[in-house]
Design a protein around this motif. Structure first.
Motif, PDB file in Angstrom:
ATOM      1  N   LYS A   1     -19.863  57.857  60.122  1.00 41.05           N
ATOM      2  CA  LYS A   1     -19.690  57.758  58.664  1.00 41.05           C
ATOM      3  C   LYS A   1     -18.314  57.162  58.404  1.00 41.05           C
ATOM      4  CE  LYS A   1     -19.146  61.075  54.988  1.00 41.05           C
ATOM      5  NZ  LYS A   1     -19.745  62.258  54.364  1.00 41.05           N
TER       6      LYS A   1
ATOM      7  N   ASP B   1     -19.076  56.015  52.868  1.00 40.75           N
ATOM      8  CA  ASP B   1     -18.821  56.983  51.801  1.00 40.75           C
ATOM      9  C   ASP B   1     -17.636  56.487  50.985  1.00 40.75           C
ATOM     10  OD1 ASP B   1     -18.379  59.122  50.159  1.00 40.75           O
ATOM     11  OD2 ASP B   1     -18.131  60.612  51.752  1.00 40.75           O
TER      12      ASP B   1
ATOM     13  N   GLU C   1     -20.070  63.978  45.269  1.00 40.79           N
ATOM     14  CA  GLU C   1     -19.238  64.526  44.190  1.00 40.79           C
ATOM     15  C   GLU C   1     -20.043  64.787  42.920  1.00 40.79           C
ATOM     16  OE1 GLU C   1     -18.279  62.297  46.370  1.00 40.79           O
ATOM     17  OE2 GLU C   1     -16.139  62.436  46.824  1.00 40.79           O
TER      18      GLU C   1
HETATM   19 MG   LIG Z   1     -18.841  62.519  50.720  1.00 39.62          MG
END
Ligand SMILES: [Mg+2]
Length: 346
Positions: free
Chosen positions: A161, A188, A240
């Protein structure tokens, strides 16, 4: 008469091996809190449940607010750890928000129930510990050559990631791809892009065959998420934007999945509820983490059989991990068989 549940807490400082940078900033230390729930069985045996809070200012918490909440919760615990629902409802009734403080108590209660019944948590939930996805390994923002170096060091992870949200995202992702040609990649943005920027970036990143993109735009920008999703070939996951189950209905038509975190939703009970609601809305489910020790990472890993994606690597970034529990081998997580969370001090 049963003895009351007794709560004690202490600071848990976690230093990172290297500074951890995402689009919102850099962290070197996580100021977490360790919770112990003490209970004396009617037969006389003293049993202890462990929990961890990882307060994060972005979600409105600091170590001091967690400590104040825990002091407020201490008188609401009653004398029966098996009354987990009633105890957690009492905490919800006392204070709104403060999810990581609630998560620590929730975790410690689950640990206690497992230890008292001498069963690992996954078994109490009826889950198959052999099921579940691999965890990704996260590469924080840095110079492209440093990100490539981190990717080389994580070469045995099948899923990386990559944090994005800078003016050289393409260069960074290209450097990681060159350093780890066999890995599948996700990115991300931690809310850093505008919707139009995100569409353009995701198009530019198409050659890297991303598995998904996490939180491209602002947390409250649900229309932005929808705009990006309608114009992108890659699945969009909300992080979020999604703290609790209540966030799911409004998100359901805007994203493909949600990232569940114990420290956002308030613990394991709330996480399971969030997963159920996400499933009912046909969303895929991932479980992530903050900078946490193996204590709360192991707690979250008991959810593994319920997930599509896992990003439970916060403990792997620490200079020293005070706990051990779930084992990670090249992204494959092995759940503990010991009772409760299955976590011990190192
Ligand atoms: Mg995240």
């Amino acid at each position: 008469m049963s003895a009351p549940l007794r709560l004690t807490h202490q600071p848990l400082d976690l230093s990172l091996r290297q500074p951890w940078t995402i689009s919102r900033g850099t962290r070197r230390l996580a100021q977490n809190v360790l919770v112990r729930l003490h209970w004396r069985e009617p037969g006389g045996r003293e049993v202890e449940g462990l929990g961890e809070a990882a307060p994060y200012a972005y979600y409105g918490e600091l170590r001091e607010t967690v400590q104040a909440c825990l002091d407020a919760f201490a008188g609401l615990l009653g004398d029966d750890p098996f009354a987990l629902d009633a105890v957690l409802d009492a905490l919800e009734g006392r204070l709104r928000h403060n999810p990581s403080a609630k998560a620590a108590v929730d975790m410690a209660l689950h640990d206690l129930v497992g230890k008292l019944t001498e069963r690992p948590l996954w078994q109490l939930w009826g889950l198959d510990p052999g099921r579940g996805p691999l965890t990704s390994f996260s590469i924080g923002l840095d110079e492209p050559e440093v990100m490539a170096e981190k990717a080389r060091a994580a070469a045995d992870y099948p899923l990386l990631k990559i944090k994005v949200g800078t003016d050289r995202d393409l260069e960074n992702v290209r450097a990681v791809r060159a350093a780890a040609p066999g890995a599948r990649l996700v990115v991300d943005a931690n809310t850093a892009w505008t919707a139009r920027q995100a569409v353009r970036m995701i198009r530019d990143l198409q050659p890297f065959d991303l598995l998904f993109v996490e939180q491209p735009v602002g947390a409250r920008d649900l229309e932005g998420l929808r705009f990006v999703r309608e114009r992108s070939a890659v699945p969009i996951i909300a992080d979020e934007s999604c703290a609790t189950a209540e966030d799911v209905p409004a998100l359901a038509s805007c994203v493909d999945g949600v990232n569940v975190k114990l420290m956002k939703c308030g613990g394991l009970r709330a996480a399971r509820r969030l997963i159920e609601v996400a499933r009912a809305h046909h969303l895929s489910v991932m479980c992530g983490c903050l900078i946490e020790s193996s204590l709360s990472i192991t707690a979250a890993s008991h959810l593994l059989p319920l997930l599509d994606y896992a990003d439970l690597d916060g403990n792997l970034l620490l200079a020293a991990d005070p706990f051990q529990g779930v084992l990670c081998d090249a992204g494959r997580l092995t759940l503990p068989r010991a009772p409760g969370l299955g976590v011990t001090s190192r």
